[in-house]
Design a protein around this motif. Structure first.
Motif, PDB file in Angstrom:
ATOM      1  N   GLN A  41     -80.655 -69.827  49.185  1.00 13.84           N
ATOM      2  CA  GLN A  41     -80.419 -70.898  48.237  1.00 13.84           C
ATOM      3  C   GLN A  41     -81.228 -72.149  48.570  1.00 13.84           C
ATOM      4  O   GLN A  41     -81.260 -73.095  47.821  1.00 13.84           O
ATOM      5  CB  GLN A  41     -78.931 -71.273  48.205  1.00 13.84           C
ATOM      6  CG  GLN A  41     -78.432 -71.840  49.534  1.00 13.84           C
ATOM      7  CD  GLN A  41     -76.983 -72.212  49.461  1.00 13.84           C
ATOM      8  OE1 GLN A  41     -76.332 -72.031  48.442  1.00 13.84           O
ATOM      9  NE2 GLN A  41     -76.465 -72.763  50.527  1.00 13.84           N
ATOM     10  N   THR A  42     -81.897 -72.163  49.713  1.00 18.26           N
ATOM     11  CA  THR A  42     -82.641 -73.344  50.099  1.00 18.26           C
ATOM     12  C   THR A  42     -83.989 -72.940  50.667  1.00 18.26           C
ATOM     13  O   THR A  42     -84.194 -71.802  51.097  1.00 18.26           O
ATOM     14  CB  THR A  42     -81.883 -74.153  51.158  1.00 18.26           C
ATOM     15  OG1 THR A  42     -81.721 -73.337  52.311  1.00 18.26           O
ATOM     16  CG2 THR A  42     -80.524 -74.591  50.657  1.00 18.26           C
ATOM     17  N   LEU A 283     -67.886 -69.808  53.264  1.00 21.41           N
ATOM     18  CA  LEU A 283     -68.091 -70.334  51.915  1.00 21.41           C
ATOM     19  C   LEU A 283     -69.523 -70.848  51.749  1.00 21.41           C
ATOM     20  O   LEU A 283     -70.139 -70.658  50.694  1.00 21.41           O
ATOM     21  CB  LEU A 283     -67.091 -71.458  51.621  1.00 21.41           C
ATOM     22  CG  LEU A 283     -65.614 -71.059  51.554  1.00 21.41           C
ATOM     23  CD1 LEU A 283     -64.751 -72.287  51.285  1.00 21.41           C
ATOM     24  CD2 LEU A 283     -65.379 -70.002  50.481  1.00 21.41           C
ATOM     25  N   TYR A 284     -70.050 -71.473  52.787  1.00 24.71           N
ATOM     26  CA  TYR A 284     -71.420 -71.962  52.727  1.00 24.71           C
ATOM     27  C   TYR A 284     -72.398 -70.799  52.602  1.00 24.71           C
ATOM     28  O   TYR A 284     -73.384 -70.869  51.864  1.00 24.71           O
ATOM     29  CB  TYR A 284     -71.720 -72.785  53.972  1.00 24.71           C
ATOM     30  CG  TYR A 284     -73.122 -73.359  53.994  1.00 24.71           C
ATOM     31  CD1 TYR A 284     -73.410 -74.561  53.362  1.00 24.71           C
ATOM     32  CD2 TYR A 284     -74.158 -72.685  54.649  1.00 24.71           C
ATOM     33  CE1 TYR A 284     -74.688 -75.091  53.378  1.00 24.71           C
ATOM     34  CE2 TYR A 284     -75.436 -73.208  54.670  1.00 24.71           C
ATOM     35  CZ  TYR A 284     -75.696 -74.409  54.030  1.00 24.71           C
ATOM     36  OH  TYR A 284     -76.968 -74.926  54.040  1.00 24.71           O
ATOM     37  N   SER A 285     -72.124 -69.713  53.304  1.00 24.88           N
ATOM     38  CA  SER A 285     -73.041 -68.578  53.309  1.00 24.88           C
ATOM     39  C   SER A 285     -73.094 -67.859  51.968  1.00 24.88           C
ATOM     40  O   SER A 285     -74.076 -67.182  51.664  1.00 24.88           O
ATOM     41  CB  SER A 285     -72.635 -67.582  54.408  1.00 24.88           C
ATOM     42  OG  SER A 285     -71.440 -66.921  54.063  1.00 24.88           O
ATOM     43  N   ILE A 286     -72.033 -67.986  51.164  1.00 25.61           N
ATOM     44  CA  ILE A 286     -72.034 -67.336  49.848  1.00 25.61           C
ATOM     45  C   ILE A 286     -72.234 -68.355  48.735  1.00 25.61           C
ATOM     46  O   ILE A 286     -71.842 -68.138  47.582  1.00 25.61           O
ATOM     47  CB  ILE A 286     -70.741 -66.528  49.621  1.00 25.61           C
ATOM     48  CG1 ILE A 286     -69.503 -67.425  49.702  1.00 25.61           C
ATOM     49  CG2 ILE A 286     -70.632 -65.378  50.607  1.00 25.61           C
ATOM     50  CD1 ILE A 286     -68.207 -66.712  49.343  1.00 25.61           C
ATOM     51  N   ASP A 287     -72.820 -69.501  49.090  1.00 25.15           N
ATOM     52  CA  ASP A 287     -73.261 -70.503  48.116  1.00 25.15           C
ATOM     53  C   ASP A 287     -72.127 -71.224  47.404  1.00 25.15           C
ATOM     54  O   ASP A 287     -72.327 -71.748  46.304  1.00 25.15           O
ATOM     55  CB  ASP A 287     -74.186 -69.883  47.053  1.00 25.15           C
ATOM     56  CG  ASP A 287     -75.353 -69.139  47.670  1.00 25.15           C
ATOM     57  OD1 ASP A 287     -75.599 -69.338  48.873  1.00 25.15           O
ATOM     58  OD2 ASP A 287     -76.018 -68.368  46.948  1.00 25.15           O
ATOM     59  N   LEU A 288     -70.958 -71.272  48.003  1.00 24.14           N
ATOM     60  CA  LEU A 288     -69.842 -71.972  47.371  1.00 24.14           C
ATOM     61  C   LEU A 288     -69.700 -73.410  47.870  1.00 24.14           C
ATOM     62  O   LEU A 288     -68.841 -74.143  47.393  1.00 24.14           O
ATOM     63  CB  LEU A 288     -68.528 -71.209  47.603  1.00 24.14           C
ATOM     64  CG  LEU A 288     -68.413 -69.870  46.880  1.00 24.14           C
ATOM     65  CD1 LEU A 288     -67.057 -69.235  47.166  1.00 24.14           C
ATOM     66  CD2 LEU A 288     -68.620 -70.032  45.381  1.00 24.14           C
ATOM     67  N   LEU A 289     -70.529 -73.784  48.836  1.00 23.85           N
ATOM     68  CA  LEU A 289     -70.589 -75.171  49.290  1.00 23.85           C
ATOM     69  C   LEU A 289     -72.006 -75.691  49.077  1.00 23.85           C
ATOM     70  O   LEU A 289     -72.975 -74.923  49.108  1.00 23.85           O
ATOM     71  CB  LEU A 289     -70.218 -75.295  50.772  1.00 23.85           C
ATOM     72  CG  LEU A 289     -68.767 -75.034  51.155  1.00 23.85           C
ATOM     73  CD1 LEU A 289     -68.593 -75.187  52.665  1.00 23.85           C
ATOM     74  CD2 LEU A 289     -67.820 -75.956  50.422  1.00 23.85           C
ATOM     75  N   ALA A 290     -72.118 -76.977  48.869  1.00 24.01           N
ATOM     76  CA  ALA A 290     -73.426 -77.575  48.660  1.00 24.01           C
ATOM     77  C   ALA A 290     -74.304 -77.355  49.884  1.00 24.01           C
ATOM     78  O   ALA A 290     -73.835 -77.417  51.023  1.00 24.01           O
ATOM     79  CB  ALA A 290     -73.279 -79.067  48.376  1.00 24.01           C
ATOM     80  N   SER A 291     -75.584 -77.088  49.652  1.00 22.98           N
ATOM     81  CA  SER A 291     -76.509 -76.866  50.749  1.00 22.98           C
ATOM     82  C   SER A 291     -77.073 -78.191  51.240  1.00 22.98           C
ATOM     83  O   SER A 291     -77.012 -79.206  50.560  1.00 22.98           O
ATOM     84  CB  SER A 291     -77.644 -75.946  50.294  1.00 22.98           C
ATOM     85  OG  SER A 291     -78.376 -76.563  49.246  1.00 22.98           O
ATOM     86  N   GLY A 292     -77.637 -78.149  52.432  1.00 28.19           N
ATOM     87  CA  GLY A 292     -78.232 -79.352  52.998  1.00 28.19           C
ATOM     88  C   GLY A 292     -78.063 -79.390  54.495  1.00 28.19           C
ATOM     89  O   GLY A 292     -77.131 -78.788  55.050  1.00 28.19           O
ATOM     90  N   CYS A 293     -78.962 -80.098  55.163  1.00 25.66           N
ATOM     91  CA  CYS A 293     -78.899 -80.178  56.621  1.00 25.66           C
ATOM     92  C   CYS A 293     -77.624 -80.853  57.101  1.00 25.66           C
ATOM     93  O   CYS A 293     -77.068 -80.495  58.140  1.00 25.66           O
ATOM     94  CB  CYS A 293     -80.113 -80.936  57.147  1.00 25.66           C
ATOM     95  SG  CYS A 293     -81.656 -79.992  57.071  1.00 25.66           S
ATOM     96  N   SER A 294     -77.151 -81.839  56.341  1.00 20.82           N
ATOM     97  CA  SER A 294     -75.937 -82.534  56.753  1.00 20.82           C
ATOM     98  C   SER A 294     -74.730 -81.605  56.722  1.00 20.82           C
ATOM     99  O   SER A 294     -73.852 -81.674  57.588  1.00 20.82           O
ATOM    100  CB  SER A 294     -75.682 -83.747  55.855  1.00 20.82           C
ATOM    101  OG  SER A 294     -75.521 -83.354  54.502  1.00 20.82           O
ATOM    102  N   VAL A 295     -74.692 -80.709  55.736  1.00 20.42           N
ATOM    103  CA  VAL A 295     -73.591 -79.747  55.642  1.00 20.42           C
ATOM    104  C   VAL A 295     -73.663 -78.757  56.797  1.00 20.42           C
ATOM    105  O   VAL A 295     -72.658 -78.463  57.448  1.00 20.42           O
ATOM    106  CB  VAL A 295     -73.626 -79.002  54.294  1.00 20.42           C
ATOM    107  CG1 VAL A 295     -72.529 -77.950  54.236  1.00 20.42           C
ATOM    108  CG2 VAL A 295     -73.487 -79.978  53.136  1.00 20.42           C
TER     109      VAL A 295
END
Length: 368
Positions: A41-42, A283-295
């Motif tokens: 996703q990024t 959740l992050y790995s399946i794109d349910l959280l916003a992406s970004g270095c801070s996350v």
């Protein structure tokens, strides 16, 4: 659990650390791939050398302290119960196995401290698999024995006359064997799928399942068996035990109630943040959280810190389940006095003053 080296395989692709970067390790987890993986996703790569440096120093320090304190506490519990093995009951047998489970868990920490410190696995493929499986088995068996001890307290207090004839040595032994079999079975995927990866620059020990299903199994089995079910059992049992204790005519019933509440609160506070952090990573790995270095950074820091905090719970188990009991405390002090006569100066009256439990058999069962 996140102590396998993992789980960037949520999309069916396990990636290893960049050969130009020093891998970050948390137990047997390879989080370096977490930073380099674009998650479908990024297109960015987050530079997190500061996080790696912090994690190494932090984890090695915490693991060392947890190992020393946990080994001393749980080792003393095992020694006391072995010395008085002819006088043990079902509670003592469960307490022994709880301490033994924590020791299995703790004995893996020096290896992972070394792994985190040097940045590569140096103990071979078999030890990679064996230690990961032992670590998981120790975790699950410890949780299972805490659940069994909670259920035992509940049955003894609420249905004392009905269950007395079933609390035999044979029944307890059968139950203990069943718990160990369950713990090993739940942990077997760790042994099967944990492996070594050599990219030319470093050797990593990581959990690399063949399919997404086993990754999901790891996450949800750990969360459900390691937090949800134990917490539900504690709340359900103790919510009925506490009113019964309050009605009893014992001078220290309020202190006993506070201790029971403390057991639940401590368990939740130490383990819930870790499980929540792992679930957020999922959740992050399946794109349910916003992406970004801070996350990514926030998730990584939360997992590292909450994992270390969670592991310290095994240092508290001897205090919560053993040393608050008058009988056990007396035995422990007698053993310490035998080993080191000078520093130990506790008298029989000091046991009575410091004990949280009353002399009633029911409340003793609750605390132990």
């Amino acid at each position: 659990m996140d102590f396998y080296l993992i789980e960037e395989g949520y999309h069916g692709n396990i990636t290893m650390s960049n050969s130009t970067e020093e891998p970050l390790t948390s137990m047997t987890d390879d989080y370096s791939s977490y930073y380099d993986y674009d998650n479908n996703q990024t297109s960015f790569v987050c530079e997190q050398d500061d996080i790696r440096t912090f994690s190494k120093g932090f984890l090695v320090t915490i693991y060392t302290l947890v190992f020393i304190l946990g080994f001393l506490g749980n080792g003393l519990v095992v020694c006391v119960l072995v010395k008085h093995r002819n006088q043990t009951n079902m509670t003592d047998m469960c307490l022994f196995n709880l301490a033994f489970s924590d020791l299995i868990f703790l004995l893996t920490l020096p290896f992972y401290s070394h792994y985190a410190m040097v940045g590569k696995w140096t103990f071979g493929d078999f030890m990679c698999r064996f230690l990961s499986c032992s670590h998981t088995t120790g975790f699950f068996s410890s949780i299972f024995f805490m659940v069994v001890m909670t259920l035992d307290r509940y049955m003894v207090i609420m249905y004392a006359h009905k269950v007395a004839r079933y609390r035999t040595t044979k029944t307890c032994f059968s139950l203990i064997v069943l718990i160990w079999i369950m713990s090993v079975c739940v942990s077997l995927p760790t042994f099967v799928f944990t492996k070594l990866e050599n990219d030319g620059e470093t050797v990593s020990c990581f959990y690399g399942p063949d399919s997404e299903g086993w990754v999901y199994y790891d996450l949800f089995a750990t969360n459900i068996l390691g937090l949800v079910i134990p917490m539900l059992v504690m709340v359900a049992c103790y919510s009925r035990i506490i009113p019964t204790l309050v009605k009893m005519r014992t001078a220290k019933r309020h202190r006993i109630v506070k201790l029971i509440i403390s057991i639940m609160i401590v368990f939740f506070l130490f383990w819930a943040p870790y499980h929540i952090s792992r679930f957020l990573k999922f959740l992050y790995s399946i794109d349910l959280l916003a992406s970004g270095c801070s996350v990514e950074t926030s998730i990584k820091v939360s997992i590292t810190v909450s994992e270390a905090i969670a592991y310290t719970h095994c240092c508290l188990n001897p205090i919560i389940y053993a040393f608050v009991g008058q009988k056990f405390m007396r035995r422990a002090m007698q053993l310490l006095k035998k080993w080191a006569p000078g520093p130990v100066s506790f008298t029989e009256s000091s046991f009575r003053r410091s004990s949280v439990v009353s002399k009633s058999s029911v409340t003793s069962t609750v605390i132990m």
